[in-house]
Design a protein around this motif. Sequence first.
Motif, PDB file in Angstrom:
ATOM      1  N   GLN A 128       0.917  -1.289   0.087  1.00 24.29           N
ATOM      2  CA  GLN A 128       0.141   0.016   0.016  1.00 24.29           C
ATOM      3  C   GLN A 128       0.975   1.343  -0.029  1.00 24.29           C
ATOM      4  O   GLN A 128       0.445   2.416  -0.128  1.00 24.29           O
ATOM      5  N   SER A 129       2.335   1.058   0.083  1.00 26.32           N
ATOM      6  CA  SER A 129       2.972   2.361   0.084  1.00 26.32           C
ATOM      7  C   SER A 129       3.268   2.876  -1.400  1.00 26.32           C
ATOM      8  O   SER A 129       3.444   2.173  -2.118  1.00 26.32           O
ATOM      9  N   PRO A 130       3.897   3.986  -1.624  1.00 26.21           N
ATOM     10  CA  PRO A 130       4.121   4.682  -2.651  1.00 26.21           C
ATOM     11  C   PRO A 130       5.465   3.809  -3.326  1.00 26.21           C
ATOM     12  O   PRO A 130       6.211   3.055  -2.540  1.00 26.21           O
ATOM     13  N   SER A 131       5.316   4.036  -4.544  1.00 19.71           N
ATOM     14  CA  SER A 131       6.476   3.642  -5.374  1.00 19.71           C
ATOM     15  C   SER A 131       7.862   4.047  -5.062  1.00 19.71           C
ATOM     16  O   SER A 131       7.963   5.003  -4.466  1.00 19.71           O
ATOM     17  N   ILE A 132       8.781   3.142  -5.148  1.00 19.41           N
ATOM     18  CA  ILE A 132      10.297   3.568  -4.986  1.00 19.41           C
ATOM     19  C   ILE A 132      10.575   4.734  -5.872  1.00 19.41           C
ATOM     20  O   ILE A 132      11.339   5.896  -5.453  1.00 19.41           O
ATOM     21  N   LYS A 133      10.162   4.800  -6.991  1.00 18.55           N
ATOM     22  CA  LYS A 133      10.540   5.840  -8.073  1.00 18.55           C
ATOM     23  C   LYS A 133       9.977   7.244  -7.443  1.00 18.55           C
ATOM     24  O   LYS A 133      10.889   8.204  -7.409  1.00 18.55           O
ATOM     25  N   SER A 134       8.844   7.157  -6.936  1.00 19.04           N
ATOM     26  CA  SER A 134       8.189   8.608  -6.378  1.00 19.04           C
ATOM     27  C   SER A 134       8.890   8.928  -5.281  1.00 19.04           C
ATOM     28  O   SER A 134       8.889  10.130  -5.181  1.00 19.04           O
ATOM     29  N   ARG A 135       9.433   8.018  -4.475  1.00 19.16           N
ATOM     30  CA  ARG A 135       9.932   8.373  -3.216  1.00 19.16           C
ATOM     31  C   ARG A 135      11.472   9.186  -3.539  1.00 19.16           C
ATOM     32  O   ARG A 135      11.774   9.993  -3.073  1.00 19.16           O
ATOM     33  N   ILE A 136      11.950   8.429  -4.497  1.00 19.00           N
ATOM     34  CA  ILE A 136      13.384   8.933  -4.713  1.00 19.00           C
ATOM     35  C   ILE A 136      13.199  10.285  -5.546  1.00 19.00           C
ATOM     36  O   ILE A 136      13.938  11.226  -5.158  1.00 19.00           O
ATOM     37  N   GLN A 137      12.198  10.493  -6.376  1.00 13.39           N
ATOM     38  CA  GLN A 137      12.034  11.890  -7.140  1.00 13.39           C
ATOM     39  C   GLN A 137      11.635  12.775  -5.744  1.00 13.39           C
ATOM     40  O   GLN A 137      11.770  13.903  -5.917  1.00 13.39           O
ATOM     41  N   ALA A 138      10.819  12.277  -4.740  1.00  9.23           N
ATOM     42  CA  ALA A 138      10.380  13.330  -3.886  1.00  9.23           C
ATOM     43  C   ALA A 138      11.705  13.789  -2.818  1.00  9.23           C
ATOM     44  O   ALA A 138      11.738  14.945  -2.778  1.00  9.23           O
ATOM     45  N   ILE A 139      12.655  12.969  -2.780  1.00  3.78           N
ATOM     46  CA  ILE A 139      13.755  13.229  -1.903  1.00  3.78           C
ATOM     47  C   ILE A 139      14.558  14.177  -2.627  1.00  3.78           C
ATOM     48  O   ILE A 139      15.345  14.983  -2.168  1.00  3.78           O
ATOM     49  N   GLY A 140      14.683  13.815  -3.841  1.00  2.87           N
ATOM     50  CA  GLY A 140      15.308  14.804  -4.745  1.00  2.87           C
ATOM     51  C   GLY A 140      14.995  16.070  -4.998  1.00  2.87           C
ATOM     52  O   GLY A 140      15.707  17.158  -4.909  1.00  2.87           O
ATOM     53  N   LYS A 141      13.764  16.156  -5.162  1.00  2.00           N
ATOM     54  CA  LYS A 141      12.710  17.382  -5.108  1.00  2.00           C
ATOM     55  C   LYS A 141      13.041  18.354  -3.962  1.00  2.00           C
ATOM     56  O   LYS A 141      13.248  19.598  -4.007  1.00  2.00           O
ATOM     57  N   LEU A 142      13.038  17.694  -2.737  1.00  2.00           N
ATOM     58  CA  LEU A 142      13.306  18.478  -1.625  1.00  2.00           C
ATOM     59  C   LEU A 142      14.524  18.879  -1.316  1.00  2.00           C
ATOM     60  O   LEU A 142      14.878  20.070  -1.112  1.00  2.00           O
ATOM     61  N   ARG A 143      15.590  17.872  -1.983  1.00  2.00           N
ATOM     62  CA  ARG A 143      17.022  18.514  -1.644  1.00  2.00           C
ATOM     63  C   ARG A 143      17.389  19.679  -2.606  1.00  2.00           C
ATOM     64  O   ARG A 143      18.032  20.501  -2.136  1.00  2.00           O
ATOM     65  N   TYR A 144      16.828  19.785  -3.902  1.00  2.00           N
ATOM     66  CA  TYR A 144      17.216  20.818  -4.634  1.00  2.00           C
ATOM     67  C   TYR A 144      16.185  21.862  -4.514  1.00  2.00           C
ATOM     68  O   TYR A 144      16.388  22.955  -5.471  1.00  2.00           O
ATOM     69  N   ASN A 145      15.182  22.030  -3.945  1.00  2.00           N
ATOM     70  CA  ASN A 145      13.988  23.008  -4.072  1.00  2.00           C
ATOM     71  C   ASN A 145      14.070  23.660  -2.401  1.00  2.00           C
ATOM     72  O   ASN A 145      13.240  24.522  -2.402  1.00  2.00           O
ATOM     73  N   ILE A 146      14.829  23.182  -1.511  1.00  2.00           N
ATOM     74  CA  ILE A 146      14.895  23.944  -0.251  1.00  2.00           C
ATOM     75  C   ILE A 146      16.397  24.638  -0.340  1.00  2.00           C
ATOM     76  O   ILE A 146      17.350  24.068  -0.157  1.00  2.00           O
ATOM     77  N   PRO A 147      16.191  25.963  -0.611  1.00  2.00           N
ATOM     78  CA  PRO A 147      17.505  26.549  -0.801  1.00  2.00           C
ATOM     79  C   PRO A 147      18.278  26.906   0.575  1.00  2.00           C
ATOM     80  O   PRO A 147      17.825  26.935   1.770  1.00  2.00           O
ATOM     81  N   PHE A 148      19.596  26.784   0.142  1.00  2.00           N
ATOM     82  CA  PHE A 148      20.455  27.187   1.373  1.00  2.00           C
ATOM     83  C   PHE A 148      20.090  28.358   1.854  1.00  2.00           C
ATOM     84  O   PHE A 148      20.147  29.668   1.121  1.00  2.00           O
ATOM     85  N   GLN A 149      20.090  28.627   3.426  1.00  2.00           N
ATOM     86  CA  GLN A 149      20.215  30.074   4.007  1.00  2.00           C
ATOM     87  C   GLN A 149      21.011  30.181   5.083  1.00  2.00           C
ATOM     88  O   GLN A 149      21.095  28.959   5.908  1.00  2.00           O
ATOM     89  N   THR A 150      21.711  31.013   5.277  1.00  2.00           N
ATOM     90  CA  THR A 150      22.583  31.318   6.514  1.00  2.00           C
ATOM     91  C   THR A 150      21.944  31.156   7.601  1.00  2.00           C
ATOM     92  O   THR A 150      20.883  31.584   7.855  1.00  2.00           O
ATOM     93  N   GLY A 151      22.244  30.139   8.729  1.00  2.00           N
ATOM     94  CA  GLY A 151      21.763  30.074   9.784  1.00  2.00           C
ATOM     95  C   GLY A 151      20.875  28.835   9.753  1.00  2.00           C
ATOM     96  O   GLY A 151      20.066  28.452  10.982  1.00  2.00           O
ATOM     97  N   HIS A 152      20.551  28.196   8.666  1.00  2.00           N
ATOM     98  CA  HIS A 152      19.705  27.089   8.515  1.00  2.00           C
ATOM     99  C   HIS A 152      20.481  25.766   8.234  1.00  2.00           C
ATOM    100  O   HIS A 152      21.516  25.876   7.530  1.00  2.00           O
ATOM    101  N   ASP A 153      20.184  24.845   9.216  1.00  2.00           N
ATOM    102  CA  ASP A 153      20.865  23.398   8.844  1.00  2.00           C
ATOM    103  C   ASP A 153      19.478  22.573   8.425  1.00  2.00           C
ATOM    104  O   ASP A 153      19.083  21.577   9.278  1.00  2.00           O
TER     105      ASP A 153
END
Length: 306
Positions: A185-210
């Motif tokens: 019942q869980s999402p596909s592997i492909k959709s999960r990899i795409q999701a973590i990639g989207k998060l990684r590349y769409n949350i911009p670096f900000q000074t003071g944020h980790d």
Amino acid sequence: MSELSYSNDVLSKHQFLVKEKFGQVNVYGKNAQSLLNKATGFIRDYDFTLNPYRGCQYGCSYCYAVAFSPNSQMQKEWGNWVIIKENAVEMLEKELQRWYRRHPDKPPSIYMSSVTDPYQPIEAKVQLTRQLLEVMIKYQPILVIQTRSPMITRDINLLQQFKSLRINLSIPTGSEAVKRDFEPQSPSIKSRIQAIGKLRYNIPFQTGHDIRFSITITPLLPTLPEHQDAFILKLGFVDRIVIQEFHPTQNKSLVASTREQAIALKEKYAWWYNQEQENYSQFKQKLEFLLSDVEIKEGREGFGYD
């Protein structure tokens, strides 16, 4: 009649009223006595766990959280019910205010979630997790989010406002056929990899944020040999990968252990489990060789924020 209309289905002893049917899933509503609960066991290094829901629609065969169901009948029906903590937003606000009265200079560390998925399908409608994130932004806790759902990308605009955040995306196998057996019942592997990639590349670096990103291959399920290298190479954009074997099997309630349903599935994958330690070691070695720039951690150590 509205989809939110109430029925008279009450579970004895627990007074849960069916709030709606979400597909084949019974959705219940109940107020929580607390939302931030003391973290123990595997994630005891955190101050609190935060679970917006009880139960989980994904119903993964190996999930230890079934042991924390309200009663034996709901244990049997794991995956077919979920309880919404209806007062969660108000409760979280009060509990964070209480924390900062006592610890004005120390943000709490929160693990969301330990026995449910904060982005299971009902979240698309209820948006309870999103509301809780909005509350937490004001208080800036050290937050870890554990999910297997691509729905988390919906909240990028909120996630990028946290100063201390780790996102753990669960992908226990690189083979869709194995996923369908162990967590159909869980999402596909492909959709999960795409999701973590989207998060990684769409949350911009900000000074003071980790803001950090992990993939948790936990428990490590079989990945067919012909899929292993390609799967691993797709994970290179995160800073950490966590691997872990199944929890030990224990005949106790309220203890994290592997369910009989998953143990039975092991027989289908005897080619892996008859030499489990060797296959585990070889997979770990492949991770370390192919992803030399990614931190590889095992078990409890990998679930810390740092």
